[in-house]
Design a protein around this motif. Structure first.
Motif, mmCIF file in Angstrom:
data_model
loop_
_atom_site.group_PDB
_atom_site.id
_atom_site.type_symbol
_atom_site.label_atom_id
_atom_site.label_comp_id
_atom_site.label_asym_id
_atom_site.label_seq_id
_atom_site.Cartn_x
_atom_site.Cartn_y
_atom_site.Cartn_z
ATOM 1 N N TRP A 48 0.840 -1.196 0.000
ATOM 2 C CA TRP A 48 0.000 0.000 0.000
ATOM 3 C C TRP A 48 0.877 1.249 0.000
ATOM 4 O O TRP A 48 0.625 2.216 -0.717
ATOM 5 N N SER A 49 1.928 1.231 0.800
ATOM 6 C CA SER A 49 2.832 2.376 0.872
ATOM 7 C C SER A 49 3.493 2.632 -0.480
ATOM 8 O O SER A 49 3.551 3.776 -0.947
ATOM 9 N N HIS A 50 3.981 1.571 -1.120
ATOM 10 C CA HIS A 50 4.576 1.730 -2.445
ATOM 11 C C HIS A 50 3.567 2.315 -3.430
ATOM 12 O O HIS A 50 3.884 3.243 -4.182
ATOM 13 N N ASP A 51 2.367 1.761 -3.429
ATOM 14 C CA ASP A 51 1.315 2.239 -4.337
ATOM 15 C C ASP A 51 1.030 3.722 -4.122
ATOM 16 O O ASP A 51 0.904 4.482 -5.073
ATOM 17 N N SER A 52 0.912 4.117 -2.870
ATOM 18 C CA SER A 52 0.554 5.513 -2.582
ATOM 19 C C SER A 52 1.660 6.486 -2.987
ATOM 20 O O SER A 52 1.394 7.668 -3.183
ATOM 21 N N LEU A 53 2.877 5.978 -3.142
ATOM 22 C CA LEU A 53 3.996 6.814 -3.595
ATOM 23 C C LEU A 53 4.201 6.741 -5.108
ATOM 24 O O LEU A 53 5.152 7.315 -5.635
ATOM 25 N N GLY A 54 3.317 6.029 -5.803
ATOM 26 C CA GLY A 54 3.445 5.892 -7.249
ATOM 27 C C GLY A 54 4.487 4.869 -7.663
ATOM 28 O O GLY A 54 4.938 4.864 -8.803
ATOM 29 N N ALA A 57 5.189 -0.769 -9.619
ATOM 30 C CA ALA A 57 5.920 -1.999 -9.938
ATOM 31 C C ALA A 57 6.553 -2.610 -8.688
ATOM 32 O O ALA A 57 6.564 -3.836 -8.535
ATOM 33 N N GLN A 58 7.041 -1.765 -7.786
ATOM 34 C CA GLN A 58 7.647 -2.268 -6.553
ATOM 35 C C GLN A 58 6.597 -2.776 -5.569
ATOM 36 O O GLN A 58 6.915 -3.571 -4.679
ATOM 37 N N ALA A 59 5.361 -2.360 -5.715
ATOM 38 C CA ALA A 59 4.290 -2.799 -4.819
ATOM 39 C C ALA A 59 3.866 -4.239 -5.107
ATOM 40 O O ALA A 59 3.457 -4.959 -4.194
ATOM 41 N N VAL A 60 3.971 -4.663 -6.366
ATOM 42 C CA VAL A 60 3.446 -5.963 -6.797
ATOM 43 C C VAL A 60 3.940 -7.133 -5.944
ATOM 44 O O VAL A 60 3.127 -7.916 -5.443
ATOM 45 N N PRO A 61 5.257 -7.300 -5.752
ATOM 46 C CA PRO A 61 5.674 -8.472 -4.969
ATOM 47 C C PRO A 61 5.184 -8.446 -3.525
ATOM 48 O O PRO A 61 4.939 -9.503 -2.934
ATOM 49 N N TYR A 62 4.994 -7.275 -2.969
ATOM 50 C CA TYR A 62 4.461 -7.185 -1.603
ATOM 51 C C TYR A 62 2.993 -7.605 -1.569
ATOM 52 O O TYR A 62 2.570 -8.321 -0.664
ATOM 53 N N TYR A 63 2.221 -7.155 -2.559
ATOM 54 C CA TYR A 63 0.826 -7.592 -2.633
ATOM 55 C C TYR A 63 0.756 -9.111 -2.799
ATOM 56 O O TYR A 63 -0.046 -9.777 -2.154
#
Length: 166
Positions: A48-54, A57-63
Protein backbone atom coordinates in the motif's frame (compact mmCIF):
# COMPACT_ATOMS: atom_id res chain seq x y z
CA UNK A 1 7.35 -7.35 25.14
CA UNK A 2 7.59 -10.45 22.91
CA UNK A 3 9.09 -10.33 19.43
CA UNK A 4 5.57 -10.78 18.04
CA UNK A 5 4.30 -7.89 20.12
CA UNK A 6 7.22 -5.71 19.08
CA UNK A 7 6.66 -6.19 15.36
CA UNK A 8 2.89 -5.76 15.75
CA UNK A 9 3.44 -2.45 17.55
CA UNK A 10 6.07 -1.38 14.99
CA UNK A 11 3.59 -2.12 12.21
CA UNK A 12 0.86 -0.13 13.99
CA UNK A 13 3.24 2.85 14.36
CA UNK A 14 4.23 2.70 10.68
CA UNK A 15 0.58 2.51 9.59
CA UNK A 16 -0.27 5.54 11.75
CA UNK A 17 2.60 7.44 10.11
CA UNK A 18 1.33 6.41 6.65
CA UNK A 19 -2.15 7.59 7.53
CA UNK A 20 -0.63 10.92 8.62
CA UNK A 21 1.24 11.05 5.28
CA UNK A 22 4.58 11.04 7.11
CA UNK A 23 7.47 10.19 4.78
CA UNK A 24 9.13 8.01 7.44
CA UNK A 25 6.29 5.49 7.17
CA UNK A 26 7.57 4.06 3.90
CA UNK A 27 11.10 3.42 5.14
CA UNK A 28 9.75 1.85 8.32
CA UNK A 29 7.44 -0.46 6.37
CA UNK A 30 10.20 -1.52 3.97
CA UNK A 31 12.45 -2.23 6.96
CA UNK A 32 9.73 -4.28 8.67
CA UNK A 33 9.08 -6.23 5.45
CA UNK A 34 12.77 -7.09 5.21
CA UNK A 35 12.85 -8.27 8.84
CA UNK A 36 9.54 -10.19 8.61
CA UNK A 37 9.28 -11.38 4.98
CA UNK A 38 6.51 -13.90 5.72
CA UNK A 39 4.19 -11.54 7.58
CA UNK A 40 1.17 -10.95 5.33
CA UNK A 41 -0.03 -7.85 7.19
CA UNK A 42 3.36 -6.16 6.90
CA UNK A 43 3.57 -7.12 3.21
CA UNK A 44 0.12 -5.65 2.56
CA UNK A 45 0.90 -2.37 4.31
CA UNK A 46 4.25 -2.15 2.50
CA UNK A 47 2.53 -2.71 -0.84
CA UNK A 48 0.00 0.00 0.00
CA UNK A 49 2.83 2.38 0.87
CA UNK A 50 4.58 1.73 -2.44
CA UNK A 51 1.31 2.24 -4.34
CA UNK A 52 0.55 5.51 -2.58
CA UNK A 53 4.00 6.81 -3.59
CA UNK A 54 3.44 5.89 -7.25
CA UNK A 55 5.85 2.95 -7.01
CA UNK A 56 3.40 0.48 -8.52
CA UNK A 57 5.92 -2.00 -9.94
CA UNK A 58 7.65 -2.27 -6.55
CA UNK A 59 4.29 -2.80 -4.82
CA UNK A 60 3.45 -5.96 -6.80
CA UNK A 61 5.67 -8.47 -4.97
CA UNK A 62 4.46 -7.19 -1.60
CA UNK A 63 0.83 -7.59 -2.63
CA UNK A 64 1.58 -11.09 -3.91
CA UNK A 65 3.32 -11.98 -0.66
CA UNK A 66 0.40 -10.64 1.36
CA UNK A 67 -2.07 -12.79 -0.58
CA UNK A 68 0.13 -15.88 -0.44
CA UNK A 69 0.62 -15.77 3.32
CA UNK A 70 -1.82 -16.45 6.13
CA UNK A 71 -3.00 -13.93 8.66
CA UNK A 72 -4.68 -11.12 6.72
CA UNK A 73 -8.04 -9.94 7.97
CA UNK A 74 -10.86 -10.23 5.44
CA UNK A 75 -10.81 -6.45 4.98
CA UNK A 76 -7.07 -6.41 4.28
CA UNK A 77 -7.33 -9.46 2.00
CA UNK A 78 -10.01 -7.62 0.01
CA UNK A 79 -7.75 -4.57 -0.12
CA UNK A 80 -4.83 -6.67 -1.31
CA UNK A 81 -6.87 -8.15 -4.17
CA UNK A 82 -8.09 -4.69 -5.14
CA UNK A 83 -4.64 -3.13 -4.79
CA UNK A 84 -2.85 -5.84 -6.75
CA UNK A 85 -5.50 -6.03 -9.46
CA UNK A 86 -5.64 -2.28 -10.00
CA UNK A 87 -1.84 -1.98 -9.85
CA UNK A 88 -1.34 -4.71 -12.45
CA UNK A 89 -3.89 -2.97 -14.67
CA UNK A 90 -2.06 0.35 -14.36
CA UNK A 91 1.16 -1.43 -15.30
CA UNK A 92 -0.50 -2.80 -18.46
CA UNK A 93 -0.46 -6.37 -17.20
CA UNK A 94 -4.12 -6.86 -18.08
CA UNK A 95 -4.22 -10.66 -18.12
CA UNK A 96 -2.64 -10.84 -14.67
CA UNK A 97 -4.97 -8.11 -13.39
CA UNK A 98 -7.97 -10.03 -14.72
CA UNK A 99 -6.84 -13.21 -12.95
CA UNK A 100 -6.27 -11.43 -9.62
CA UNK A 101 -9.59 -9.59 -9.72
CA UNK A 102 -11.41 -12.85 -10.54
CA UNK A 103 -9.67 -14.53 -7.59
CA UNK A 104 -10.81 -11.65 -5.42
CA UNK A 105 -14.37 -12.09 -6.65
CA UNK A 106 -14.18 -15.79 -5.80
CA UNK A 107 -13.71 -14.71 -2.19
CA UNK A 108 -15.76 -11.51 -2.23
CA UNK A 109 -18.59 -12.30 -4.64
CA UNK A 110 -20.40 -9.38 -6.23
CA UNK A 111 -18.12 -6.79 -4.58
CA UNK A 112 -18.74 -3.51 -6.39
CA UNK A 113 -15.17 -2.21 -6.14
CA UNK A 114 -13.63 -5.42 -7.48
CA UNK A 115 -16.24 -5.56 -10.25
CA UNK A 116 -15.55 -1.94 -11.22
CA UNK A 117 -11.82 -2.57 -11.58
CA UNK A 118 -12.61 -5.78 -13.42
CA UNK A 119 -14.73 -3.78 -15.86
CA UNK A 120 -11.82 -1.41 -16.53
CA UNK A 121 -9.56 -4.42 -17.08
CA UNK A 122 -12.08 -6.02 -19.42
CA UNK A 123 -12.10 -2.81 -21.44
CA UNK A 124 -8.30 -2.90 -21.61
CA UNK A 125 -8.50 -6.51 -22.82
CA UNK A 126 -10.80 -5.44 -25.65
CA UNK A 127 -13.87 -6.95 -24.04
CA UNK A 128 -15.95 -3.77 -24.15
CA UNK A 129 -19.30 -5.54 -24.20
CA UNK A 130 -18.51 -7.45 -20.97
CA UNK A 131 -17.06 -4.28 -19.43
CA UNK A 132 -20.27 -2.32 -20.09
CA UNK A 133 -22.42 -5.21 -18.88
CA UNK A 134 -20.43 -5.40 -15.64
CA UNK A 135 -20.63 -1.65 -15.03
CA UNK A 136 -24.37 -1.57 -15.73
CA UNK A 137 -24.95 -4.33 -13.18
CA UNK A 138 -22.76 -2.59 -10.57
CA UNK A 139 -24.57 0.69 -11.19
CA UNK A 140 -27.98 -0.93 -10.93
CA UNK A 141 -27.05 -2.74 -7.72
CA UNK A 142 -25.33 0.14 -5.93
CA UNK A 143 -26.87 3.39 -7.09
CA UNK A 144 -28.54 5.57 -4.52
CA UNK A 145 -30.33 7.59 -7.20
CA UNK A 146 -34.09 7.02 -6.81
CA UNK A 147 -34.84 7.47 -10.50
CA UNK A 148 -32.16 4.98 -11.51
CA UNK A 149 -33.27 2.48 -8.85
CA UNK A 150 -36.75 2.55 -10.34
CA UNK A 151 -35.25 1.14 -13.54
CA UNK A 152 -33.02 -1.43 -11.84
CA UNK A 153 -34.87 -4.49 -13.21
CA UNK A 154 -34.72 -3.12 -16.75
CA UNK A 155 -31.03 -2.17 -16.47
CA UNK A 156 -30.14 -5.60 -15.14
CA UNK A 157 -32.20 -7.30 -17.85
CA UNK A 158 -30.73 -5.29 -20.71
CA UNK A 159 -27.18 -5.49 -19.36
CA UNK A 160 -27.22 -9.07 -20.65
CA UNK A 161 -29.01 -8.10 -23.87
CA UNK A 162 -27.24 -4.95 -25.05
CA UNK A 163 -27.82 -5.67 -28.73
CA UNK A 164 -31.43 -6.82 -28.53
CA UNK A 165 -34.10 -4.83 -30.34
CA UNK A 166 -37.78 -5.43 -30.96
Amino acid sequence: MSADGEHTEALARAVRLREQKNARAHEQLVSLAARYPHDAAIAYQTAWSHDSLGLEAQAVPYYESALDGPGLSAEDRHGAFLGLGSTLRVLGRYGAAHAVLRRGLDEFADDASLLTFLAMTLYNLGESREAVRTLLKVTAATSGDDRLRAYRPAIEYYADRLDETE
